[in-house]
Design an enzyme around this catalytic site. Structure first.
Site, PDB file in Angstrom:
ATOM      1  N   TYR A  13      34.895  23.711  10.871  1.00 59.84           N
ATOM      2  CA  TYR A  13      34.880  24.735   9.830  1.00 59.84           C
ATOM      3  C   TYR A  13      33.473  25.270   9.622  1.00 59.84           C
ATOM      4  O   TYR A  13      32.487  24.680  10.085  1.00 59.84           O
ATOM      5  CB  TYR A  13      35.447  24.194   8.522  1.00 59.84           C
ATOM      6  CG  TYR A  13      34.503  23.281   7.747  1.00 59.84           C
ATOM      7  CD1 TYR A  13      33.822  23.755   6.629  1.00 59.84           C
ATOM      8  CD2 TYR A  13      34.295  21.960   8.122  1.00 59.84           C
ATOM      9  CE1 TYR A  13      32.976  22.933   5.905  1.00 59.84           C
ATOM     10  CE2 TYR A  13      33.458  21.131   7.409  1.00 59.84           C
ATOM     11  CZ  TYR A  13      32.792  21.624   6.298  1.00 59.84           C
ATOM     12  OH  TYR A  13      31.940  20.804   5.602  1.00 59.84           O
ATOM     13  N   LEU A  55      23.871  17.120   9.481  1.00 60.20           N
ATOM     14  CA  LEU A  55      24.311  18.450   9.865  1.00 60.20           C
ATOM     15  C   LEU A  55      23.089  19.345  10.011  1.00 60.20           C
ATOM     16  O   LEU A  55      22.166  19.281   9.196  1.00 60.20           O
ATOM     17  CB  LEU A  55      25.251  19.025   8.801  1.00 60.20           C
ATOM     18  CG  LEU A  55      25.822  20.396   9.138  1.00 60.20           C
ATOM     19  CD1 LEU A  55      26.802  20.298  10.303  1.00 60.20           C
ATOM     20  CD2 LEU A  55      26.494  21.016   7.928  1.00 60.20           C
ATOM     21  N   LYS A 114      30.276  20.068  12.468  1.00 64.34           N
ATOM     22  CA  LYS A 114      30.851  20.434  11.170  1.00 64.34           C
ATOM     23  C   LYS A 114      32.372  20.331  11.295  1.00 64.34           C
ATOM     24  O   LYS A 114      33.098  21.337  11.379  1.00 64.34           O
ATOM     25  CB  LYS A 114      30.412  21.839  10.762  1.00 64.34           C
ATOM     26  CG  LYS A 114      30.513  22.094   9.261  1.00 64.34           C
ATOM     27  CD  LYS A 114      29.762  23.355   8.881  1.00 64.34           C
ATOM     28  CE  LYS A 114      29.894  23.683   7.400  1.00 64.34           C
ATOM     29  NZ  LYS A 114      29.246  22.700   6.518  1.00 64.34           N
ATOM     30  N   GLU A 162      20.956  12.582   4.487  1.00 60.11           N
ATOM     31  CA  GLU A 162      21.225  13.842   3.806  1.00 60.11           C
ATOM     32  C   GLU A 162      22.069  13.560   2.571  1.00 60.11           C
ATOM     33  O   GLU A 162      22.301  12.402   2.218  1.00 60.11           O
ATOM     34  CB  GLU A 162      21.925  14.826   4.740  1.00 60.11           C
ATOM     35  CG  GLU A 162      23.215  14.308   5.339  1.00 60.11           C
ATOM     36  CD  GLU A 162      23.830  15.261   6.357  1.00 60.11           C
ATOM     37  OE1 GLU A 162      23.371  16.406   6.479  1.00 60.11           O
ATOM     38  OE2 GLU A 162      24.796  14.849   7.034  1.00 60.11           O
TER      39      GLU A 162
END
Length: 286
Positions: A30, A200, A144, A176
């Site tokens: 996505y 990411l 992702k 993160e």
């Protein structure tokens, strides 16, 4: 109005098959695009990441990339979206449930929808609180993908602790946040985890690093520890929706003097300068 399974349809008419591999396995990828003043922000970077994510899980795009871009732009126009976001999802398609890939001619399913969203100006000015937790997600966070249960559970822990987000770490090394990248400032130097498989490759992260270079702010992409995080002078997260969001408390302790710091403020201002002025007036409208 949304794009679902080869056409624009009213949201109420969309029906996801119980055999869709996104539903059964989270087998898909996505992207989330930010829209300012009716325009997609950093679109090229988002599409590049979409293509990379699909390639990494051996998922073919249902249409040429140019056609996907056209669908996104038409949806924005149909919805008259000025400021908000567009969610785009591609699954490996509908097929009998089996862990191995379905036949090669199985058609991937594309879903695209748009939502209005205001900029979180008040939080950007005052900052947010975060907690720290072990990073228990899989080891391909650079993709992702739809496999977000680890992030969901981490975000829920933050909510239950009365915090806005969670900062994750693997064996004491900060990675993160639940759905964003994290950066700190120590002695004037900007630090963030390298863009490897453990985080990411954030589009906003890349913009902020570029802005830091333009402003002459020293920036290093290298691992840093929980101890370094807790001794940081400033901290903030970056994401498509949250932009540059100051973190002023971590695990109940103040970051620096408990207010957004000067480097964070400079980067916020520089980031805002890349946004159309009409999207900034009044704090960002629907």
């Amino acid at each position: 109005m949304i794009w679902f399974d080869d056409r624009f349809v009213p949201e109420s008419e969309s029906k996801v098959s119980y055999l869709d591999r996104g539903y059964c396995f989270g087998d898909g990828v996505y992207e989330v695009f930010r829209v300012y003043a009716g325009q997609v922000y950093e679109g090229a970077a988002h599409y590049e990441r979409l293509v990379r994510s699909a390639r990494e899980i051996k998922l073919r795009l249902p249409y040429p990339l140019e056609e996907i871009e056209r669908i996104v732009l038409e949806l924005i126009e149909r919805e008259r979206l000025r400021d908000g976001s567009v969610y785009l999802q591609i699954t490996r398609g509908v097929a009998p449930r089996a862990h191995s890939f379905p036949p090669a001619d199985t058609q991937p399913v594309l879903l695209v929808y748009a939502s209005p969203a205001k900029r979180r100006v008040e939080s950007m000015r005052g900052g947010i609180a975060a907690i720290t937790r072990p990073d228990e997600r899989w080891l391909r966070c650079d993709i992702k993908s739809l496999n977000l249960l680890g992030s969901v559970l981490a975000k829920q822990e933050a909510e239950e602790a009365g915090a806005d987000d969670v900062i994750l770490h693997r064996d004491g090394i900060v990675t993160e946040c639940s759905a964003s990248n994290v950066m700190i400032v120590k002695d004037g130097v900007l630090l963030t985890h390298p863009a490897n498989r453990l985080i990411l490759h954030g589009v906003t992260r890349a913009v902020v690093l570029r802005l830091a270079r333009e402003l002459g702010i020293p920036a290093e992409e290298r691992p840093f520890s929980l101890e370094t995080l807790r001794r940081a002078d400033e901290a903030f997260l970056t994401s498509t929706i949250m932009e540059v969001m100051p973190i002023v408390a971590i695990d109940g302790a103040r970051v620096g003097d408990g207010a957004p710091g000067p480097v964070t403020r400079r980067l916020q201002q520089a980031y805002e300068a890349t946004i159309p002025a009409s999207a900034l007036s009044g704090g960002g409208g629907q």
